[in-house]
Design a protein around this motif. Structure first.
Motif, short mmCIF file in Angstrom:
data_model
loop_
_atom_site.label_atom_id
_atom_site.label_comp_id
_atom_site.label_asym_id
_atom_site.label_seq_id
_atom_site.Cartn_x
_atom_site.Cartn_y
_atom_site.Cartn_z
N GLU A 1 -8.93 -1.58 5.84
CA GLU A 1 -8.99 -0.42 4.50
C GLU A 1 -8.49 0.88 5.18
OE1 GLU A 1 -8.57 1.19 1.17
OE2 GLU A 1 -8.99 -0.96 1.51
N GLU A 2 -8.78 1.05 6.27
CA GLU A 2 -8.47 2.62 6.92
C GLU A 2 -6.86 2.37 7.02
OE1 GLU A 2 -8.87 5.14 11.03
OE2 GLU A 2 -10.35 3.75 10.46
N ARG B 1 -1.05 4.33 2.14
CA ARG B 1 -1.03 4.98 0.90
C ARG B 1 -0.74 6.40 0.84
NH1 ARG B 1 -4.92 1.06 -0.24
NH2 ARG B 1 -6.75 2.15 0.41
N GLU B 2 -1.10 6.92 1.94
CA GLU B 2 -0.91 8.49 2.36
C GLU B 2 0.39 8.36 2.76
OE1 GLU B 2 -3.58 9.97 5.22
OE2 GLU B 2 -5.11 9.35 4.26
N ALA C 1 -5.18 2.68 3.76
CA ALA C 1 -5.46 4.15 3.25
C ALA C 1 -4.25 4.90 3.80
CB ALA C 1 -6.79 4.76 3.37
N ALA D 1 0.84 -1.29 -0.09
CA ALA D 1 0.13 0.00 -0.06
C ALA D 1 0.93 1.20 0.09
CB ALA D 1 -0.95 -0.02 1.26
N GLY E 1 0.69 4.24 -3.02
CA GLY E 1 0.67 5.66 -2.74
C GLY E 1 1.65 6.22 -3.43
#
Length: 143
Positions: A127-128, A134-135, A131, A21, A25
């Motif tokens: 998923e959080e 990815r950030e 994310a 991930a 990102g």
């Protein structure tokens, strides 16, 4: 084009998912990303990169994995990381994240420029958590 290295160790696959991930990102920012297990990596993969992400879960009494990641991090101590942009990430199942605080402090002493607080996710990233990874990758790519 910027070159980023993402180097990780994963025992159960959780930190591997995080690494993927982070890479996703970073790639969205249009940079060249190499994702390597620590067994595949060398000091040169860190030193030659424009920025680096290192990932390792908490092991034992909140320490880095001792047979591959710890020796790799030790090998970087002799090089120094003078201003190298770095982010850290990893999963954990118990404890309070002290391993990440210790790792951040250690990297700063090596001269790394930490771009963010170490990202920790408990157990399998949802998923959080993905994310946030990815950030973190996007932040690393934006340096």
């Amino acid at each position: 084009m910027k070159n980023l290295s993402i180097i990780y160790w994963s025992g159960t696959g959780n930190t591997q998912k995080m690494a993927a991930a982070v890479a996703e990102g970073a790639r969205q920012e249009g940079v060249n990303v190499r994702i390597l297990t620590v067994a595949e990596a060398s000091k040169e993969d860190v030193l030659a990169a424009d920025a680096v992400a290192l990932g390792c879960p908490s092991m034992g009494c909140e320490v880095l994995e001792e047979t591959e990641m710890e020796p790799f991090v030790e090998s970087l101590e002799s090089e120094g990381l003078s201003g190298k942009p770095v982010v850290l990430f990893g999963s954990f199942d118990w404890g309070d994240g002290q391993w990440m605080q210790d790792w951040m402090e250690r990297m700063e002493k090596m001269g790394a420029r930490l771009l963010a607080e170490g990202l920790t996710v408990q157990n399998t990233p949802d998923e959080e958590g993905l994310a946030l990874c990815r950030e973190l990758g996007a932040k690393l790519a934006s340096v």
